[in-house]
Design an enzyme around this catalytic site. Structure first.
Site, short mmCIF file in Angstrom:
data_model
loop_
_atom_site.label_atom_id
_atom_site.label_comp_id
_atom_site.label_asym_id
_atom_site.label_seq_id
_atom_site.Cartn_x
_atom_site.Cartn_y
_atom_site.Cartn_z
N THR A 43 9.75 46.38 -26.22
CA THR A 43 9.13 46.35 -27.55
C THR A 43 7.94 47.30 -27.56
O THR A 43 6.97 47.09 -26.82
CB THR A 43 8.67 44.91 -27.88
N GLU B 203 13.33 33.32 -24.46
CA GLU B 203 13.32 32.71 -23.13
C GLU B 203 13.66 31.23 -23.28
O GLU B 203 13.32 30.60 -24.27
CB GLU B 203 11.96 32.91 -22.46
N GLY C 240 2.88 22.20 -33.87
CA GLY C 240 2.43 21.94 -32.50
C GLY C 240 1.09 22.59 -32.22
O GLY C 240 0.25 22.75 -33.11
N GLY D 9 2.80 30.61 -27.76
CA GLY D 9 2.35 31.41 -26.61
C GLY D 9 3.48 32.33 -26.20
O GLY D 9 4.30 32.72 -27.03
N CYS E 84 5.74 37.35 -25.94
CA CYS E 84 6.10 38.20 -27.08
C CYS E 84 5.23 38.00 -28.32
O CYS E 84 4.52 38.91 -28.72
CB CYS E 84 7.56 37.99 -27.43
N LYS F 230 7.18 27.59 -22.79
CA LYS F 230 8.19 26.76 -23.45
C LYS F 230 9.12 26.20 -22.39
O LYS F 230 9.14 26.70 -21.25
CB LYS F 230 8.95 27.53 -24.52
P1 NAD Z 1 8.98 41.41 -17.39
O1 NAD Z 1 7.56 41.60 -17.10
O2 NAD Z 1 9.65 40.11 -17.09
O3 NAD Z 1 9.84 42.55 -16.68
C1 NAD Z 1 9.47 43.89 -16.65
C2 NAD Z 1 9.99 44.50 -15.36
O4 NAD Z 1 9.71 45.91 -15.36
C3 NAD Z 1 9.29 43.94 -14.10
O5 NAD Z 1 10.27 43.44 -13.21
C4 NAD Z 1 8.55 45.14 -13.51
O6 NAD Z 1 8.50 45.13 -12.10
C5 NAD Z 1 9.40 46.29 -14.05
N1 NAD Z 1 8.71 47.59 -14.04
C6 NAD Z 1 7.46 47.85 -14.44
N2 NAD Z 1 7.17 49.15 -14.27
C7 NAD Z 1 8.28 49.74 -13.75
C8 NAD Z 1 8.61 51.05 -13.37
N3 NAD Z 1 7.73 52.05 -13.47
N4 NAD Z 1 9.84 51.28 -12.88
C9 NAD Z 1 10.73 50.29 -12.75
N5 NAD Z 1 10.48 49.01 -13.12
C10 NAD Z 1 9.26 48.73 -13.61
O7 NAD Z 1 9.13 41.76 -18.95
P2 NAD Z 1 10.17 41.13 -19.99
O8 NAD Z 1 9.69 39.81 -20.43
O9 NAD Z 1 11.55 41.28 -19.48
O10 NAD Z 1 9.96 42.13 -21.22
C11 NAD Z 1 10.40 43.47 -21.19
C12 NAD Z 1 10.25 44.06 -22.56
O11 NAD Z 1 11.11 43.37 -23.48
C13 NAD Z 1 8.84 43.96 -23.16
O12 NAD Z 1 8.59 45.09 -23.94
C14 NAD Z 1 8.93 42.74 -24.04
O13 NAD Z 1 8.01 42.76 -25.09
C15 NAD Z 1 10.35 42.84 -24.56
N6 NAD Z 1 10.95 41.55 -24.94
C16 NAD Z 1 10.76 40.45 -24.15
C17 NAD Z 1 11.35 39.25 -24.50
C18 NAD Z 1 11.13 38.01 -23.67
O14 NAD Z 1 11.43 36.92 -24.16
N7 NAD Z 1 10.63 38.11 -22.46
C19 NAD Z 1 12.16 39.17 -25.67
C20 NAD Z 1 12.35 40.32 -26.42
C21 NAD Z 1 11.74 41.51 -26.05
#
Ligand code: NAD
Length: 427
Positions: A119, A150, A248, A252, A255, A315
């Site tokens: 994002t 999640e 609630g 948190g 996102c 959550k």
């Molecule tokens: P996360 O922190 O769980 O995972 C990110 C991963 O990227 C980590 O494992 C990290 O080691 C890796 N990383 C960082 N720098 C790197 C690099 N230079 N080379 C290779 N790997 C690298 O993040 P997430 O929760 O999976 O979220 C990822 C994206 O998706 C974010 O932009 C987030 O906003 C978006 N998003 C997350 C969710 C959610 O529910 N978690 C839902 C929709 C969108």
């Protein structure tokens, strides 16, 4: 198809495993070597409902890398899924994203499509596109935001509510349509900037619904009305809808808090003020205080009191504690010199990294011993089914603050508890 997933976190891992299940050859790249070594051995580095089973079935079919390499060059589609956390003032920390773009640029050719799933606001999308276009003559740039929740990540990745494809040429569009041909979800084809706005506007709207219902819940508390009845009555109007009307202690997670702040900042950088979203944020940042007020109402001064916190994850169904309201409440209680015992089904290890000094319990009954009050701070559905009679016997007091409105209050009141939900009628 050959797919590279860069950033093997909650999003990248879940999405990549789903693509593998659908018959694609998937290469996972993360620069966290420990994570990659675990995955190579079929060990899940995070906790998320159902993910261990699918990893178990598929890890031998996937390839895991801790360095970029020729597998990127060989890929039909490369997804960037790295984290985009927030800095001060709503600025996005783009360092992970930019590092990846720089690192992989020499592996890109116009037989691949590079897709941003992280994002990230339109200004950074434009930067990335121009950087690759000017320096590497790379054209196939796309944005395909992720909407998984999640706790339900696997189901959502397999059954997305919609698939947004932001592209600028036919080649990228056809590749992505071909990848998603087996998904039974509506597909919207648009441009990359609109795709990014769809993601931010969606999360902002969800946050708005939550802060809205929380303000109504605070009124219900004063009037002795019941927010669950109010939410059902509102949600049956199809123009409103019933989802995201659970009152609630606020939202948190990794996102909504960061995406709303980033969107407010992005509006500001474009000469606009997002008045509604600023209020939504303000409401959310203060909503957790209702727990402290309710505790004080029954226990008086909180110093020296024993309070058990049920739930640390932001959550239920995940071990993720990023921006968890439970931790925010605990920090405030620590300042008030409260003795805290904390329980969670999955998130204790992650919480310990942030709050090492409180007592953690893997058993919910052990966590209840001598408590003056219990605060439910995460919506683990398991808390509904624990033996509340036993909990009552183990406690010193009899107060439950149900910050997630998950308990059947008449049942716990029958046992002898004082029950306080958020905006729930007290019989
Ligand atoms: P996360 O922190 O769980 O995972 C990110 C991963 O990227 C980590 O494992 C990290 O080691 C890796 N990383 C960082 N720098 C790197 C690099 N230079 N080379 C290779 N790997 C690298 O993040 P997430 O929760 O999976 O979220 C990822 C994206 O998706 C974010 O932009 C987030 O906003 C978006 N998003 C997350 C969710 C959610 O529910 N978690 C839902 C929709 C969108």
């Amino acid at each position: 198809m050959k797919i590279t997933i860069i950033g093997v976190g909650y999003v990248g891992l879940t999405f990549g495993l789903v693509l593998c299940k659908k018959g694609n050859e998937v290469y996972f790249y993360d620069n966290d070597k420990k994570k990659i070594d675990l995955l190579k051995n079929g060990v899940l580095p995070i906790k998320e409902n159902g993910l261990d089973d699918i990893l178990n079935q598929l890890y031998k079919k996937c390839s895991f890398f801790s360095k970029p390499g020729d597998y990127i060059r060989d890929s039909d589609i490369i997804f960037i899924c790295v984290g985009t956390p927030i800095l001060e003032d709503g600025l996005i920390d783009t360092s992970y994203f930019k590092k990846v773009v720089n690192e992989i640029s020499s592996y890109l050719s116009n037989r691949s499509v590079l897709v941003v799933k992280s994002t990230i606001t339109p200004d950074h999308i434009i930067w990335c596109k121009n950087f690759l276009n000017k320096n590497f003559n790379f054209l196939n740039f796309a944005v395909n935001p992720e909407f998984l929740r999640e706790g339900n990540a696997l189901y959502d990745a397999e059954n997305p509510s919609r698939i947004i494809i932001g592209v600028e040429n036919e080649f990228s569009k056809e590749k992505l349509l071909s990848l998603y041909k087996d998904f039974n979800s509506p597909i919207i084809i648009t441009d990359p900037i609109s795709a990014s706005i769809i993601k931010y506007a969606s999360n902002s709207f969800l946050a708005t619904k939550i802060s809205f219902i929380n303000e109504i819940a605070n009124l219900c508390d004063i009037l002795g009305a019941d927010i669950n009845d109010v939410a059902i009555g509102m949600g049956l109007d199809p123009r409103i809808g019933k989802n995201y009307l659970n009152a609630g202690i606020g939202y948190g997670g990794s996102c909504l808090p960061k995406d709303t702040k980033a969107f407010i900042r992005f509006f500001k950088d474009n000469g606009l003020k997002f008045n509604i979203l600023e209020s939504v944020n303000y409401v959310n940042e203060n909503q957790y205080k209702i727990v402290i007020k309710k505790l004080e109402k029954y226990l008086g001064k909180l110093e020296g009191k024993n309070i058990s916190i049920f739930g640390l994850a932001f959550k239920g169904g995940t071990d993720d504690v990023r921006e968890s309201i439970a931790l925010k409440i605990i920090k405030e209680l620590i300042n008030l010199k409260v003795n805290i015992k904390a329980h969670d089904y999955w998130a204790i290890d992650n919480a310990k990294k942030i709050l090492p000094s409180i007592s953690y319990f893997y058993d919910v009954y052990d966590a209840s011993i001598d408590a003056d009050a219990i605060v439910i701070a995460t919506d683990w559905k398991e808390y509904k089914d624990i033996n509340w009679e036993m909990i009552k016997k183990l406690m010193r007091g009899n107060l439950i603050i149900d910050g997630k409105n998950i308990l059947n209050y008449s049942e716990v009141i029958k046992i002898g508890f004082i029950y306080e939900g958020i905006g729930r009628r007290k019989i």
